[in-house]
Scaffold this motif. Structure first.
Motif, PDB file in Angstrom:
ATOM      1  N   GLN A  14     -52.039  -3.769  26.612  1.00  0.00           N
ATOM      2  CA  GLN A  14     -52.119  -3.086  27.904  1.00  0.00           C
ATOM      3  C   GLN A  14     -51.518  -1.686  27.817  1.00  0.00           C
ATOM      4  O   GLN A  14     -50.809  -1.222  28.710  1.00  0.00           O
ATOM      5  CB  GLN A  14     -51.430  -3.910  28.998  1.00  0.00           C
ATOM      6  N   GLY A  15     -51.819  -1.029  26.696  1.00  0.00           N
ATOM      7  CA  GLY A  15     -51.376   0.343  26.507  1.00  0.00           C
ATOM      8  C   GLY A  15     -49.973   0.500  25.974  1.00  0.00           C
ATOM      9  O   GLY A  15     -49.507   1.630  25.768  1.00  0.00           O
ATOM     10  N   HIS A  16     -49.271  -0.608  25.700  1.00  0.00           N
ATOM     11  CA  HIS A  16     -47.876  -0.524  25.264  1.00  0.00           C
ATOM     12  C   HIS A  16     -47.679  -1.290  23.957  1.00  0.00           C
ATOM     13  O   HIS A  16     -48.453  -2.190  23.611  1.00  0.00           O
ATOM     14  CB  HIS A  16     -46.939  -1.096  26.332  1.00  0.00           C
ATOM     15  N   GLY A  17     -46.574  -0.958  23.240  1.00  0.00           N
ATOM     16  CA  GLY A  17     -46.159  -1.720  22.067  1.00  0.00           C
ATOM     17  C   GLY A  17     -47.152  -1.655  20.927  1.00  0.00           C
ATOM     18  O   GLY A  17     -47.980  -0.743  20.833  1.00  0.00           O
ATOM     19  N   GLY A  18     -47.073  -2.657  20.042  1.00  0.00           N
ATOM     20  CA  GLY A  18     -47.978  -2.734  18.902  1.00  0.00           C
ATOM     21  C   GLY A  18     -47.747  -1.623  17.905  1.00  0.00           C
ATOM     22  O   GLY A  18     -46.625  -1.213  17.651  1.00  0.00           O
ATOM     23  N   CYS A  19     -48.834  -1.127  17.328  1.00  0.00           N
ATOM     24  CA  CYS A  19     -48.748  -0.002  16.391  1.00  0.00           C
ATOM     25  C   CYS A  19     -49.920   0.939  16.646  1.00  0.00           C
ATOM     26  O   CYS A  19     -50.983   0.530  17.126  1.00  0.00           O
ATOM     27  CB  CYS A  19     -48.720  -0.486  14.940  1.00  0.00           C
ATOM     28  N   ARG A  20     -49.713   2.214  16.296  1.00  0.00           N
ATOM     29  CA  ARG A  20     -50.673   3.247  16.678  1.00  0.00           C
ATOM     30  C   ARG A  20     -51.029   4.141  15.490  1.00  0.00           C
ATOM     31  O   ARG A  20     -50.148   4.623  14.787  1.00  0.00           O
ATOM     32  CB  ARG A  20     -50.094   4.117  17.800  1.00  0.00           C
ATOM     33  N   GLU A  21     -52.333   4.309  15.315  1.00  0.00           N
ATOM     34  CA  GLU A  21     -52.885   5.286  14.368  1.00  0.00           C
ATOM     35  C   GLU A  21     -52.263   5.158  12.976  1.00  0.00           C
ATOM     36  O   GLU A  21     -51.811   6.131  12.381  1.00  0.00           O
ATOM     37  CB  GLU A  21     -52.705   6.708  14.919  1.00  0.00           C
ATOM     38  N   ILE A  22     -52.240   3.938  12.460  1.00  0.00           N
ATOM     39  CA  ILE A  22     -51.682   3.681  11.126  1.00  0.00           C
ATOM     40  C   ILE A  22     -52.763   3.926  10.079  1.00  0.00           C
ATOM     41  O   ILE A  22     -53.796   3.261  10.072  1.00  0.00           O
ATOM     42  CB  ILE A  22     -51.167   2.233  11.011  1.00  0.00           C
ATOM     43  N   SER A  23     -52.509   4.874   9.190  1.00  0.00           N
ATOM     44  CA  SER A  23     -53.436   5.170   8.095  1.00  0.00           C
ATOM     45  C   SER A  23     -52.709   4.903   6.775  1.00  0.00           C
ATOM     46  O   SER A  23     -51.798   5.647   6.399  1.00  0.00           O
ATOM     47  CB  SER A  23     -53.907   6.627   8.163  1.00  0.00           C
ATOM     48  N   LEU A  24     -53.114   3.840   6.100  1.00  0.00           N
ATOM     49  CA  LEU A  24     -52.478   3.417   4.856  1.00  0.00           C
ATOM     50  C   LEU A  24     -53.501   3.376   3.730  1.00  0.00           C
ATOM     51  O   LEU A  24     -54.695   3.157   3.957  1.00  0.00           O
ATOM     52  CB  LEU A  24     -51.880   2.015   4.995  1.00  0.00           C
ATOM     53  N   ALA A  25     -53.016   3.548   2.513  1.00  0.00           N
ATOM     54  CA  ALA A  25     -53.838   3.335   1.328  1.00  0.00           C
ATOM     55  C   ALA A  25     -52.971   2.606   0.303  1.00  0.00           C
ATOM     56  O   ALA A  25     -52.014   3.173  -0.223  1.00  0.00           O
ATOM     57  CB  ALA A  25     -54.329   4.668   0.763  1.00  0.00           C
ATOM     58  N   VAL A  26     -53.283   1.336   0.070  1.00  0.00           N
ATOM     59  CA  VAL A  26     -52.513   0.500  -0.852  1.00  0.00           C
ATOM     60  C   VAL A  26     -53.331   0.304  -2.122  1.00  0.00           C
ATOM     61  O   VAL A  26     -54.397  -0.315  -2.081  1.00  0.00           O
ATOM     62  CB  VAL A  26     -52.180  -0.867  -0.218  1.00  0.00           C
ATOM     63  N   PRO A  27     -52.866   0.832  -3.266  1.00  0.00           N
ATOM     64  CA  PRO A  27     -53.645   0.722  -4.507  1.00  0.00           C
ATOM     65  C   PRO A  27     -53.752  -0.729  -4.993  1.00  0.00           C
ATOM     66  O   PRO A  27     -52.910  -1.567  -4.681  1.00  0.00           O
ATOM     67  CB  PRO A  27     -52.838   1.572  -5.506  1.00  0.00           C
ATOM     68  N   HIS A  28     -54.774  -0.990  -5.767  1.00  0.00           N
ATOM     69  CA  HIS A  28     -54.905  -2.289  -6.430  1.00  0.00           C
ATOM     70  C   HIS A  28     -53.770  -2.480  -7.436  1.00  0.00           C
ATOM     71  O   HIS A  28     -53.281  -1.531  -8.043  1.00  0.00           O
ATOM     72  CB  HIS A  28     -56.240  -2.375  -7.179  1.00  0.00           C
ATOM     73  N   GLY A  29     -53.341  -3.728  -7.591  1.00  0.00           N
ATOM     74  CA  GLY A  29     -52.396  -4.072  -8.640  1.00  0.00           C
ATOM     75  C   GLY A  29     -51.001  -3.543  -8.436  1.00  0.00           C
ATOM     76  O   GLY A  29     -50.293  -3.275  -9.406  1.00  0.00           O
ATOM     77  N   CYS A  30     -50.567  -3.428  -7.184  1.00  0.00           N
ATOM     78  CA  CYS A  30     -49.198  -2.963  -6.923  1.00  0.00           C
ATOM     79  C   CYS A  30     -48.510  -3.924  -5.961  1.00  0.00           C
ATOM     80  O   CYS A  30     -49.150  -4.773  -5.333  1.00  0.00           O
ATOM     81  CB  CYS A  30     -49.188  -1.541  -6.359  1.00  0.00           C
TER      82      CYS A  30
END
Length: 325
Positions: A14-30
């Protein structure tokens, strides 16, 4: 292509909490660690990635497939925090049930179950009821469930929370083995010392926003300090203030080299050892040549027991990032 890729992934309530605009890049094998204070949005992010929550907006791909592709979940393992399994089942029966959920055949399950039980240290405990397991054993059987299908990508939420120090080390060793086999591990833990030991990369989030991602050692920057243990009362005078610190001539020479003695602390007395002190040396520019530093101290008559360059711990760097974020 990364094992995990998110583009402005957002979940709000409802517009609150959570997480916002998360941009991740997780490499293989790490081994990738997710850090953040309570309520930062870590669980929300993980639940979106494993398909338990629908994003409000943004995109994500796991192993090259979009979140909406249910087939990719066969290639993923997940250990949730605070899980509860069927108390009346044995460990082996629980794993057979999970094997059926993964779509493994009876033959595949029979081959795989002894392997994962051995991996998590329950090789002799598979026929016991889960309800009779200790907390540590229950944590281990949960980890076995997450690894049952030999997944390419594993999400582990507080995997060592109920384990003793020996158990935590065994899990750390297991995570390193998974990485060596090319698996990707996404780790969520409040035990920062655990993450510091095994993680290649981390992400830090606060109030639902991404503050940092990458090698946590990048936060530390170049080494700026060294711990030096010296004997007191030998070659440095007899007055306490002088024997604890450095003589004036040495202090001046260190200063000319860009080094400052910022702290001198007496160490607890030990039998058959002279009184010792711990000096903390700090510099602002390029780190000194440690052998040359030791040579300088010895030239001034300072008996040196130990010299150890210091880097910031992950806990220190995390707290600083959160405070400034």
């Amino acid at each position: 292509m990364p094992a995990i890729e998110t583009i402005e992934l957002t979940k709000t309530y409802q517009g609150h909490g959570g997480c916002r605009e998360i941009s991740l890049a997780v490499p293989h094998g790490c081994i990738f660690g997710l850090l953040g204070p309570n309520g930062a949005g870590k669980s929300t992010l993980v639940k979106m990635l494993v398909g338990l929550l629908q994003p409000t907006s943004g995109e994500a791909r796991l192993l090259g497939r979009p979140l909406e592709d249910v087939s990719v979940r066969k290639r993923i393992g997940f250990l949730p925090e605070g899980f509860r399994y069927h108390d009346w089942l044995s460990g082996e029966d629980l794993l057979r049930f999970h094997a059926s959920l993964y779509g493994l055949s009876s033959r595949e399950a029979s081959e795989r179950i002894p392997v994962v039980l051995e991996m998590v240290g329950l090789g002799e405990q598979g026929r016991k009821r889960v309800g009779a397991y200790s907390k540590g054993m229950q944590q281990r059987i949960g980890l076995a469930c997450a690894l049952l299908s030999d997944p390419e990508l594993v999400f582990l939420d507080e995997p060592t929370s109920a384990l003793d120090p020996i158990g935590r080390k065994e899990v750390r060793d297991l995570l390193v083995q998974l990485r060596a086999r090319g698996k990707t591990v996404f780790l969520n833990s409040h035990l920062l010392s655990e993450l510091e030991t095994v993680c290649d990369r981390i992400a830090i989030i606060k109030q639902g926003r991404l503050l940092f991602q990458g090698d946590w050692r990048e936060l530390a920057g170049p080494l700026r300090q060294a711990r030096v243990v010296v004997s007191m009362g030998i070659g440095v005078g007899v007055d306490t203030a002088v024997t604890l610190g450095a003589p004036a001539a040495l202090t001046q020479e260190l200063t000319l080299s860009g080094i400052t003695l910022t702290k001198a602390t007496p160490l607890p007395a030990e039998a058959d050892k002279p009184p010792r002190a711990e000096w903390l040396l700090t510099w602002s520019e390029n780190p000194p040549d440690i052998p040359r530093l030791v040579e300088t101290l010895v030239r001034f008559g300072i008996p040196v027991h130990e010299v150890a360059p210091l880097a910031g711990s992950l806990e220190e760097l995390f707290l600083e990032t959160i405070a400034n974020g």
